[in-house]
Design a protein around this motif. Sequence first.
Motif, short mmCIF file in Angstrom:
data_model
loop_
_atom_site.label_atom_id
_atom_site.label_comp_id
_atom_site.label_asym_id
_atom_site.label_seq_id
_atom_site.Cartn_x
_atom_site.Cartn_y
_atom_site.Cartn_z
N MET A 1 0.85 -1.17 0.00
CA MET A 1 0.00 0.00 0.00
C MET A 1 0.90 1.24 0.00
SD MET A 1 -2.76 1.29 2.86
CE MET A 1 -4.00 0.13 2.44
N ILE A 2 0.55 2.17 -0.83
CA ILE A 2 1.28 3.43 -0.88
C ILE A 2 0.45 4.51 -0.18
CG2 ILE A 2 2.57 2.82 -2.95
CD1 ILE A 2 0.66 4.54 -4.56
N ARG A 3 1.08 5.65 0.03
CA ARG A 3 0.46 6.73 0.80
C ARG A 3 -0.91 7.13 0.26
NH1 ARG A 3 3.43 11.21 3.57
NH2 ARG A 3 1.87 12.75 4.06
N SER A 4 -1.03 7.29 -1.06
CA SER A 4 -2.31 7.71 -1.65
C SER A 4 -3.39 6.66 -1.44
CB SER A 4 -2.15 8.02 -3.13
OG SER A 4 -1.71 6.88 -3.85
N GLU A 5 -3.02 5.38 -1.45
CA GLU A 5 -3.99 4.32 -1.18
C GLU A 5 -4.45 4.38 0.28
OE1 GLU A 5 -2.45 0.98 -4.39
OE2 GLU A 5 -1.64 0.96 -2.35
N LEU A 6 -3.53 4.67 1.18
CA LEU A 6 -3.88 4.82 2.59
C LEU A 6 -4.87 5.96 2.76
CD1 LEU A 6 -3.49 4.22 5.63
CD2 LEU A 6 -1.53 5.78 5.56
N VAL A 7 -4.59 7.08 2.13
CA VAL A 7 -5.49 8.24 2.22
C VAL A 7 -6.86 7.87 1.68
CG1 VAL A 7 -5.93 10.57 1.34
CG2 VAL A 7 -3.65 9.96 2.20
N GLN A 8 -6.93 7.22 0.53
CA GLN A 8 -8.22 6.85 -0.06
C GLN A 8 -9.00 5.89 0.83
OE1 GLN A 8 -9.71 8.33 -2.59
NE2 GLN A 8 -7.91 9.64 -2.56
N ARG A 9 -8.30 4.96 1.46
CA ARG A 9 -8.97 4.02 2.36
C ARG A 9 -9.54 4.75 3.58
NH1 ARG A 9 -6.47 -1.68 3.93
NH2 ARG A 9 -7.46 -2.24 1.99
N LEU A 10 -8.78 5.68 4.12
CA LEU A 10 -9.25 6.45 5.27
C LEU A 10 -10.43 7.34 4.90
CD1 LEU A 10 -5.84 7.37 6.93
CD2 LEU A 10 -7.55 5.77 7.79
N VAL A 11 -10.41 7.91 3.70
CA VAL A 11 -11.52 8.73 3.23
C VAL A 11 -12.78 7.87 3.11
CG1 VAL A 11 -12.43 10.01 1.24
CG2 VAL A 11 -10.13 10.49 2.08
N ASN B 1 -14.18 7.15 6.52
CA ASN B 1 -14.60 8.34 7.25
C ASN B 1 -15.24 9.34 6.29
OD1 ASN B 1 -13.32 7.86 10.05
ND2 ASN B 1 -11.67 7.44 8.61
N PRO B 2 -16.50 9.10 5.90
CA PRO B 2 -17.12 9.96 4.89
C PRO B 2 -17.29 11.42 5.33
CG PRO B 2 -18.71 8.40 5.80
CD PRO B 2 -17.37 8.04 6.35
N GLY B 3 -17.19 11.69 6.61
CA GLY B 3 -17.32 13.05 7.10
C GLY B 3 -16.08 13.90 6.88
N LEU B 4 -14.98 13.26 6.47
CA LEU B 4 -13.72 13.98 6.24
C LEU B 4 -13.42 14.05 4.75
CD1 LEU B 4 -11.47 12.32 8.99
CD2 LEU B 4 -12.49 14.59 9.05
N GLU C 1 -5.46 13.79 4.05
CA GLU C 1 -4.08 13.94 3.60
C GLU C 1 -3.29 14.76 4.62
OE1 GLU C 1 -0.58 13.76 1.67
OE2 GLU C 1 -2.37 12.71 0.95
N ARG C 2 -3.89 15.82 5.13
CA ARG C 2 -3.23 16.67 6.13
C ARG C 2 -2.98 15.87 7.41
NH1 ARG C 2 -6.79 21.17 6.61
NH2 ARG C 2 -6.38 21.38 4.40
#
Length: 92
Positions: free
Chosen positions: A1-11, A14-17, A23-24
Amino acid sequence: MIRSELVQRLVADNPGLSARDVERIVTVFFDAIVEQLKEDGRVELRGFGAFSTRARDARTGRNPRTGETVDVDAKRVPYFKPGKEMRLRLNV
Protein backbone atom coordinates in the motif's frame (compact mmCIF):
# COMPACT_ATOMS: atom_id res chain seq x y z
CA MET A 1 0.00 0.00 0.00
CA ILE A 2 1.28 3.43 -0.88
CA ARG A 3 0.46 6.73 0.80
CA SER A 4 -2.31 7.71 -1.65
CA GLU A 5 -3.99 4.32 -1.18
CA LEU A 6 -3.88 4.82 2.59
CA VAL A 7 -5.49 8.24 2.22
CA GLN A 8 -8.22 6.85 -0.06
CA ARG A 9 -8.97 4.02 2.36
CA LEU A 10 -9.25 6.45 5.27
CA VAL A 11 -11.52 8.73 3.23
CA ALA A 12 -13.76 5.76 2.42
CA ASP A 13 -13.92 4.75 6.11
CA ASN A 14 -14.60 8.34 7.25
CA PRO A 15 -17.12 9.96 4.89
CA GLY A 16 -17.32 13.05 7.10
CA LEU A 17 -13.72 13.98 6.24
CA SER A 18 -12.53 15.31 2.91
CA ALA A 19 -9.55 13.83 1.09
CA ARG A 20 -7.64 17.06 1.78
CA ASP A 21 -8.29 16.77 5.53
CA VAL A 22 -7.22 13.12 5.60
CA GLU A 23 -4.08 13.94 3.60
CA ARG A 24 -3.23 16.67 6.13
CA ILE A 25 -3.79 14.24 9.04
CA VAL A 26 -1.57 11.58 7.46
CA THR A 27 1.14 14.18 6.78
CA VAL A 28 1.07 15.46 10.37
CA PHE A 29 1.18 11.87 11.69
CA PHE A 30 4.20 10.88 9.58
CA ASP A 31 5.98 14.19 10.24
CA ALA A 32 5.56 13.70 13.99
CA ILE A 33 7.17 10.26 13.77
CA VAL A 34 10.09 11.62 11.74
CA GLU A 35 10.63 14.55 14.10
CA GLN A 36 10.71 12.25 17.13
CA LEU A 37 13.22 9.95 15.40
CA LYS A 38 15.38 12.95 14.40
CA GLU A 39 15.65 13.79 18.10
CA ASP A 40 16.96 10.25 18.65
CA GLY A 41 13.64 9.30 20.20
CA ARG A 42 11.36 6.32 19.93
CA VAL A 43 7.75 6.11 18.78
CA GLU A 44 5.68 3.24 20.15
CA LEU A 45 2.21 2.49 18.80
CA ARG A 46 0.65 -0.16 21.06
CA GLY A 47 -0.50 -3.21 19.15
CA PHE A 48 1.33 -2.06 16.01
CA GLY A 49 5.03 -1.66 16.76
CA ALA A 50 7.86 0.68 17.64
CA PHE A 51 9.96 2.97 15.47
CA SER A 52 13.50 3.81 16.56
CA THR A 53 16.90 4.47 15.02
CA ARG A 54 20.05 2.42 14.97
CA ALA A 55 23.60 3.65 14.54
CA ARG A 56 25.71 2.44 11.64
CA ASP A 57 29.47 2.83 11.93
CA ALA A 58 31.60 4.45 9.25
CA ARG A 59 33.00 1.93 6.80
CA THR A 60 34.74 1.51 3.49
CA GLY A 61 32.32 0.63 0.70
CA ARG A 62 32.65 -0.08 -2.98
CA ASN A 63 31.10 1.64 -5.97
CA PRO A 64 29.38 -1.28 -7.78
CA ARG A 65 29.73 0.38 -11.19
CA THR A 66 33.45 1.18 -11.09
CA GLY A 67 34.71 -1.06 -8.30
CA GLU A 68 36.36 1.99 -6.70
CA THR A 69 36.46 2.06 -2.89
CA VAL A 70 34.58 4.89 -1.18
CA ASP A 71 34.32 6.01 2.42
CA VAL A 72 30.80 5.75 3.86
CA ASP A 73 30.14 8.05 6.81
CA ALA A 74 28.57 6.90 10.08
CA LYS A 75 24.81 7.40 10.11
CA ARG A 76 21.56 6.62 11.87
CA VAL A 77 19.00 4.47 10.09
CA PRO A 78 15.32 3.94 10.93
CA TYR A 79 14.32 0.64 12.51
CA PHE A 80 10.85 -0.84 13.03
CA LYS A 81 10.03 -3.61 15.48
CA PRO A 82 6.52 -5.03 15.06
CA GLY A 83 4.39 -5.38 18.17
CA LYS A 84 3.20 -8.68 19.59
CA GLU A 85 -0.41 -8.13 18.46
CA MET A 86 0.70 -7.46 14.88
CA ARG A 87 2.87 -10.57 14.81
CA LEU A 88 -0.02 -12.68 16.11
CA ARG A 89 -2.45 -11.25 13.54
CA LEU A 90 0.00 -11.88 10.68
CA ASN A 91 0.58 -15.50 11.66
CA VAL A 92 -3.04 -16.62 12.09
